[in-house]
Design an enzyme around this catalytic site. Structure first.
Site, short mmCIF file in Angstrom:
data_model
loop_
_atom_site.label_atom_id
_atom_site.label_comp_id
_atom_site.label_asym_id
_atom_site.label_seq_id
_atom_site.Cartn_x
_atom_site.Cartn_y
_atom_site.Cartn_z
N ASP A 10 10.70 -10.89 1.65
CA ASP A 10 10.25 -9.59 1.17
C ASP A 10 8.97 -9.83 0.34
O ASP A 10 8.70 -10.97 -0.06
CB ASP A 10 11.36 -8.99 0.28
CG ASP A 10 10.89 -7.78 -0.49
OD1 ASP A 10 10.31 -6.88 0.12
OD2 ASP A 10 11.12 -7.73 -1.73
N ASP A 12 7.11 -7.08 -2.23
CA ASP A 12 7.05 -6.48 -3.56
C ASP A 12 8.31 -6.80 -4.35
O ASP A 12 9.42 -6.50 -3.93
CB ASP A 12 6.87 -4.96 -3.43
CG ASP A 12 5.51 -4.62 -2.86
OD1 ASP A 12 4.51 -5.02 -3.46
OD2 ASP A 12 5.46 -3.99 -1.78
C1 XBP Z 1 8.46 -2.21 -1.73
C2 XBP Z 1 8.12 -0.82 -1.51
C3 XBP Z 1 6.73 -0.38 -1.42
C4 XBP Z 1 5.89 -0.62 -2.67
C5 XBP Z 1 4.57 0.11 -2.58
O1 XBP Z 1 8.32 -2.92 -0.52
O2 XBP Z 1 9.01 -0.01 -1.38
O3 XBP Z 1 6.77 0.99 -1.17
O4 XBP Z 1 6.56 -0.13 -3.80
O5 XBP Z 1 3.90 -0.18 -1.42
P1 XBP Z 1 9.04 -4.36 -0.27
P2 XBP Z 1 3.35 0.98 -0.46
O6 XBP Z 1 9.88 -4.71 -1.46
O7 XBP Z 1 9.85 -4.15 0.99
O8 XBP Z 1 7.92 -5.35 -0.04
O9 XBP Z 1 2.66 1.98 -1.30
O10 XBP Z 1 2.43 0.30 0.52
O11 XBP Z 1 4.56 1.58 0.24
MG MG Z 2 11.16 -5.81 -2.78
#
Ligand code: XBP
Ligand code: MG
Length: 258
Positions: A10, A12
């Site tokens: 993953d 973020d």
């Molecule tokens: C996390 C998310 C994303 C980020 C923002 O993604 O839900 O929406 O908060 O990015 P992950 P965007 O943990 O799966 O990597 O604005 O591009 O959606």
């Molecule tokens: Mg995440």
């Protein structure tokens, strides 16, 4: 028991703490730029993170916080894609300035996994451009090529907790779920891996530490470094490892061996 062939990450919250001091700040700058008086505080953002995806998160906020009793004006709903594009530009600016670094142990584990011939992939609900910008700014210009596959919102519309992005990874890599280990930071992320049948290690952060991770192999404070091992906070295999660990390929193989 199958041998580990690939590690799926993953982005973020897992590779880097991008949410509170990255995306959140960038969302607020985008709101200010278009003249909206919306302000996502640290606390509010924690609640909004329940919704995966920036566009979905803003739409949810508009419907449930700004216009809870009526359909939001069409022009505000139509503004969401532009707001998201503006937010991402502010986010890239922060990454280019080096304001967001990787979490402990991430660079070390990726480097070791490559040396040992494990396959690497990304499974995220953010966009490919955001992933590439993070990798370039933290690991170097060629880092996106460390990953055989970057599966993002560009390829898979259904966001976590849907298992779709992990199922897409398995299909593209031609691997069985038990030949992979996933790394996540949240309940939504863990649910996505479990839906695809992939074992998962969860490294929690301030927003996600109170979740229920009993279905994870391990719940950790981070991946740890040799000189600063990470506390084991729970998970099915917690009883089989020390109370603090440095996650390396040897440990992953030990977990797999049962
Ligand atoms: C996390 C998310 C994303 C980020 C923002 O993604 O839900 O929406 O908060 O990015 P992950 P965007 O943990 O799966 O990597 O604005 O591009 O959606
Ligand atoms: Mg995440």
């Amino acid at each position: 028991m199958s041998e580990i062939k690939a590690l799926l990450f993953d982005v973020d919250g897992t590779l880097a703490d991008t949410e509170r001091d990255g995306h959140r700040i960038a969302f607020n700058r985008a709101f200010a730029q278009v003249g909206l008086d919306w302000e996502w505080t640290d606390e509010l953002y924690g609640r909004l993170l329940e919704i995966s995806g920036g566009k979905e998160r803003m739409t949810h906020y508009l419907r449930h916080y700004i216009h809870p009793d009526s359909e939001p004006p069409q022009e505000l709903l139509a503004l969401i894609p532009d707001l998201h594009a503006i937010k991402n530009r502010f986010y890239w600016e922060m990454l280019d300035k080096g304001e967001i670094g990787l979490r402990p142990g991430v660079a070390r584990l990726l480097t070791e996994a490559r040396e040992q011939g494990l396959r690497l992939a990304i499974a995220t609900t953010t966009t490919g451009d955001n992933v590439r910008s993070l990798l370039r700014n933290t690991l170097g210009a060629d880092a996106e090529h460390w990953f055989e596959l970057i599966a993002s919102a560009d390829e898979v519309a259904n966001k976590k907790p849907s298992p779709a992005v992990y199922e897409y990874c398995l299909m593209r890599l031609g691997l069985a779920p038990t030949e992979c280990i996933a790394f996540e930071d949240s309940e939504n992320g863990m649910a996505a891996t479990r839906g695809a049948g992939i074992p998962v290690i969860v490294t929690v952060n301030g927003y996600t530490q109170d979740g229920d991770y009993r279905d994870a192999e391990l719940m950790l404070e981070n991946l740890g470094e040799p000189e600063a091992p990470a506390r084991v906070l729970g998970g099915r295999a917690a009883g089989r490892v020390s109370s603090s660990v440095c996650v390396d390929v040897g440990l992953l193989r030990k977990l797999r061996a049962g």
